[in-house]
Write a protein that holds these residues in place. Sequence first.
Motif, short mmCIF file in Angstrom:
data_model
loop_
_atom_site.label_atom_id
_atom_site.label_comp_id
_atom_site.label_asym_id
_atom_site.label_seq_id
_atom_site.Cartn_x
_atom_site.Cartn_y
_atom_site.Cartn_z
N ARG A 203 -1.53 1.98 7.72
CA ARG A 203 -2.67 1.84 6.80
C ARG A 203 -2.31 0.82 5.72
O ARG A 203 -1.82 1.17 4.64
CB ARG A 203 -3.03 3.19 6.19
CG ARG A 203 -4.25 3.10 5.25
CD ARG A 203 -4.83 4.46 4.96
NE ARG A 203 -5.81 4.43 3.88
CZ ARG A 203 -7.03 3.91 3.96
NH1 ARG A 203 -7.43 3.38 5.12
NH2 ARG A 203 -7.86 3.92 2.94
N ASP B 119 -4.05 -2.88 -2.99
CA ASP B 119 -3.68 -1.91 -4.03
C ASP B 119 -4.90 -1.30 -4.70
O ASP B 119 -4.85 -0.16 -5.18
CB ASP B 119 -2.80 -2.58 -5.09
CG ASP B 119 -1.42 -2.95 -4.55
OD1 ASP B 119 -1.12 -2.55 -3.41
OD2 ASP B 119 -0.66 -3.63 -5.27
N LEU C 263 -8.01 5.83 -3.56
CA LEU C 263 -7.04 6.76 -2.99
C LEU C 263 -7.46 8.19 -3.33
O LEU C 263 -7.79 8.49 -4.48
CB LEU C 263 -5.65 6.47 -3.57
CG LEU C 263 -4.52 7.43 -3.17
CD1 LEU C 263 -4.24 7.36 -1.68
CD2 LEU C 263 -3.27 7.12 -3.99
N ASP C 264 -7.47 9.05 -2.32
CA ASP C 264 -7.76 10.45 -2.60
C ASP C 264 -6.61 11.32 -2.12
O ASP C 264 -5.70 10.87 -1.42
CB ASP C 264 -9.08 10.88 -1.96
CG ASP C 264 -9.11 10.71 -0.45
OD1 ASP C 264 -8.04 10.82 0.19
OD2 ASP C 264 -10.21 10.45 0.11
N MET D 191 -3.14 9.42 -9.36
CA MET D 191 -2.88 8.81 -8.05
C MET D 191 -3.05 7.31 -8.16
O MET D 191 -3.89 6.82 -8.93
CB MET D 191 -3.83 9.37 -6.98
CG MET D 191 -3.62 10.84 -6.65
SD MET D 191 -4.71 11.41 -5.31
CE MET D 191 -6.29 11.34 -6.13
N SER D 192 -2.29 6.57 -7.37
CA SER D 192 -2.38 5.11 -7.42
C SER D 192 -1.72 4.52 -6.18
O SER D 192 -1.01 5.22 -5.44
CB SER D 192 -1.70 4.59 -8.69
OG SER D 192 -1.81 3.18 -8.78
N ARG D 193 -1.97 3.23 -5.98
CA ARG D 193 -1.28 2.48 -4.94
C ARG D 193 -0.48 1.36 -5.60
O ARG D 193 -0.83 0.88 -6.68
CB ARG D 193 -2.28 1.82 -3.97
CG ARG D 193 -3.15 2.75 -3.18
CD ARG D 193 -4.01 1.95 -2.22
NE ARG D 193 -5.10 2.75 -1.70
CZ ARG D 193 -5.02 3.51 -0.62
NH1 ARG D 193 -3.89 3.56 0.07
NH2 ARG D 193 -6.06 4.21 -0.20
N SER E 114 0.81 -1.22 0.00
CA SER E 114 0.00 0.00 0.00
C SER E 114 0.84 1.27 0.00
O SER E 114 0.61 2.20 0.77
CB SER E 114 -0.96 0.02 1.20
OG SER E 114 -1.99 0.95 0.99
N VAL F 99 1.61 4.74 -1.68
CA VAL F 99 0.78 5.64 -2.49
C VAL F 99 1.68 6.47 -3.41
O VAL F 99 2.77 6.90 -3.03
CB VAL F 99 -0.09 6.56 -1.61
CG1 VAL F 99 -1.01 5.73 -0.74
CG2 VAL F 99 0.75 7.50 -0.76
N GLU G 244 -5.60 11.61 1.67
CA GLU G 244 -4.75 10.56 2.25
C GLU G 244 -3.28 10.80 1.90
O GLU G 244 -2.39 10.61 2.75
CB GLU G 244 -5.19 9.18 1.76
CG GLU G 244 -4.36 8.05 2.37
CD GLU G 244 -4.80 6.67 1.92
OE1 GLU G 244 -4.01 5.72 2.09
OE2 GLU G 244 -5.93 6.54 1.40
N VAL G 245 -3.02 11.22 0.68
CA VAL G 245 -1.64 11.51 0.27
C VAL G 245 -1.07 12.65 1.12
O VAL G 245 0.07 12.58 1.60
CB VAL G 245 -1.58 11.88 -1.23
CG1 VAL G 245 -0.15 12.23 -1.64
CG2 VAL G 245 -2.12 10.75 -2.09
N GLU H 189 -7.69 -0.40 -3.34
CA GLU H 189 -8.47 0.49 -2.48
C GLU H 189 -8.43 1.92 -3.02
O GLU H 189 -7.36 2.42 -3.41
CB GLU H 189 -7.89 0.46 -1.06
CG GLU H 189 -8.66 1.26 -0.03
CD GLU H 189 -9.89 0.52 0.48
OE1 GLU H 189 -10.68 1.14 1.20
OE2 GLU H 189 -10.04 -0.69 0.16
#
Length: 444
Positions: free
Chosen positions: A191, A195, A199-200, A224-226, A146, A148, A203-204, A197
């Motif tokens: 957290r 992968d 992401l906004d 954005m990605s995990r 996870s 980010v 959170e970053v 889930e």
Amino acid sequence: MLRPHKISNLSRAFVLHARTLEQLDARGLADGLEAVGRPLDSLRLFGRLTIELSTLRSRFNHLLVIPQYEVEKALQRRAVEAGVDFRYETELTGLVQDADGVTEVRGPGGAAGSLRAAYVVGTDGMRSAVREAIGLPFPGRSAIRSVVLADVRLAEEPENLLTVNAVGDAFAFLAPFGDGYHRVIAWNRARDVPDGEPLDLDEVKEVTRLALGRDYGMHDARWMSRFHSDERQAPAYRVGRVFLAGDAAHVHTPAGGQGMNTGLQDAANLSWKLAAVVQGHSDAALLDSYQAERHPVGKAVLRSSGGIVRLAMAKRPWELALRAALTAFLNTVGPARRRAVGQITGIGYRYPAPRGAHRRTGTRVPDVALEGGRLYETLRGGRFVLITPESYEDQGARKDRLAVQRWASDRRTTVLVRPDGYVAWAADSADTARIEDAVARYVG
């Protein structure tokens, strides 16, 4: 060359180290990349350990901050000029080896077809279809889950070109693209989510604040990605006529920025050997040295990158004490610090040498001055370079494979430099007969 997709700006790599820049210099590409990227002459790890790169014995005594896609564009231009045929949107569906080697592919729209080649090199990443086709396992484990990623604009410019820190459960890294956006790589150990889930940006920003103390006013995320970071290595880099390089052969954590660099150095090692064999100048046994030389390097990179991550994320008292002791040791003990810098930058590795060989055999040669210019300028012809204290005229038909140069200094050692910048053979004193024997043996 099969290429599933065109070059993307969604790359994770952002640095070129000294040894990779030297290899690119030997292909006439380094100066152009230096003009695009931004140099950094020191690294700071764990808040206390400063690694000075300006003391490196290299023309590139710095780290070059540059997005991976810029490197890919430079390599692609050179490949096209050399006549490489790129097949985009083409999937490898099978591979059968015989005396020459056959690659079966499926093209755009599902059209079946095949390509025939003497050798195949799989550089198709962690989920390599080439590696799977030759039945090689990829043992290892997930080291970090996870992580980010985000490409964002910043309201506040960071103080440093590269910003990196770890505090408690959080780690964050910031690097500029050069187009107004920054890449964020961050991880919150607390957290641990899949992968997939969602992401906004909030959170970053949160994990960046935990690690760096602030989020620099992140806004306007364009992507954005995990992802998860694995530590894996194939047990062999060669099966018959098929080879693996880069992430298809080894993957590790992004710590130290060694991933893209190690893969490019794999390619530099293998390419001249394949060329020599395909052109009939060397026996196919030369290709065995790829495994012998590069597999230990891949293993060492797994250890060093993993070690950096574990020290950065130290949390228990004994882990923090170990990190403090190691940091103090490296800050005060010069040889240990130079060895660590040599590993991260790639200039410290040497390749195995035959028993009884000269002490320089297998070592990297820096960009030394020659009477006819710099060594790496001479290497741009893709040839061996024989450096002698006296004049020597090659008696064989090797003008396309051997350049002869004299030292610009009073050095007396005779050195035969491979096309990738490592010593193939050396002698403190050598007459014409000895030199001719070495040239015939290594150049062909």
